[in-house]
Design an enzyme around this catalytic site. Structure first.
Site, short mmCIF file in Angstrom:
data_model
loop_
_atom_site.label_atom_id
_atom_site.label_comp_id
_atom_site.label_asym_id
_atom_site.label_seq_id
_atom_site.Cartn_x
_atom_site.Cartn_y
_atom_site.Cartn_z
N CYS A 1 -5.44 2.45 5.89
CA CYS A 1 -6.16 1.19 5.99
C CYS A 1 -5.98 0.92 7.62
CB CYS A 1 -5.91 0.03 5.13
SG CYS A 1 -4.22 -0.60 5.41
N GLU B 1 1.25 4.24 1.85
CA GLU B 1 1.75 4.61 3.04
C GLU B 1 2.91 3.71 3.49
OE1 GLU B 1 -2.48 5.80 2.93
OE2 GLU B 1 -1.27 3.82 2.81
N HIS C 1 0.92 -1.22 -0.05
CA HIS C 1 -0.09 -0.01 -0.13
C HIS C 1 0.87 1.26 -0.17
CE1 HIS C 1 -3.89 -1.81 1.89
NE2 HIS C 1 -3.55 -2.35 0.52
#
Length: 167
Positions: free
Chosen positions: A101, A57, A55
């Site tokens: 998330c 980040e 992901h």
């Protein structure tokens, strides 16, 4: 400089997926703290950029942690003492197109946990994660850990359109 626009540019690099969002983020720091130093981009990341169903980040944080002492000195020439990546991260803001998330269906560590573990102090978010795949509580997880969460109003539709693109 509009750092959320830089994060959107990262998100647009994502290879679209029917089962995941296209998210981008940038890590920004002004160092040394308390000076008039201009903020600079420390690292950038986007979803699925690095191997392993990654992901945005987590990718940006991984790339920041790979910076060498020489690269850090180039980024922050006004710093009179050598700076470590971990010290820098504790003075870093993250701009992300979508809420980090809080759960991963793949079983991998959530991005909210990576932001907290990195010691990042503030998180600027373009849009909350919709419930397309999971119920996200990333912003609350960040707040509970002492990270300042700032919702950036006005670009939610653009962030969501980029996140959901399929081609």
């Amino acid at each position: 400089m509009d750092f959320l626009q830089l994060a959107l540019a990262e998100a647009r690099k994502c290879i679209p997926s029917p089962t995941a969002f296209c998210v981008g983020c940038v890590l920004i720091a002004a160092y040394p703290p308390g000076t008039e130093a201009e903020p600079v981009v420390v690292a950038r990341g986007y979803s699925r950029e690095l191997e392993g169903n990654t992901h945005a980040e987590a990718n940006a944080i991984t790339k920041a942690r790979q910076l060498t002492p020489a690269q850090l000195q180039e980024l922050f020439p006004a710093s009179q003492i050598p700076i470590s990546v971990e010290t820098l991260l504790s003075h870093t803001d993250i701009y992300t197109t979508m809420e980090p998330c809080s759960v991963r269906t793949s079983g991998l560590a959530p991005c909210a946990d990576a932001v907290v573990a990195a010691g990042i102090r503030r998180c600027f978010i373009g849009v909350g994660e919709p419930d397309d795949f999971v119920k996200c509580e990333g912003a609350q997880k960040l707040k509970d850990a002492g990270v300042e969460v700032i919702w950036l109003a006005g670009m939610e539709e653009e962030c969501l359109a980029v996140a959901r693109r399929r081609e």
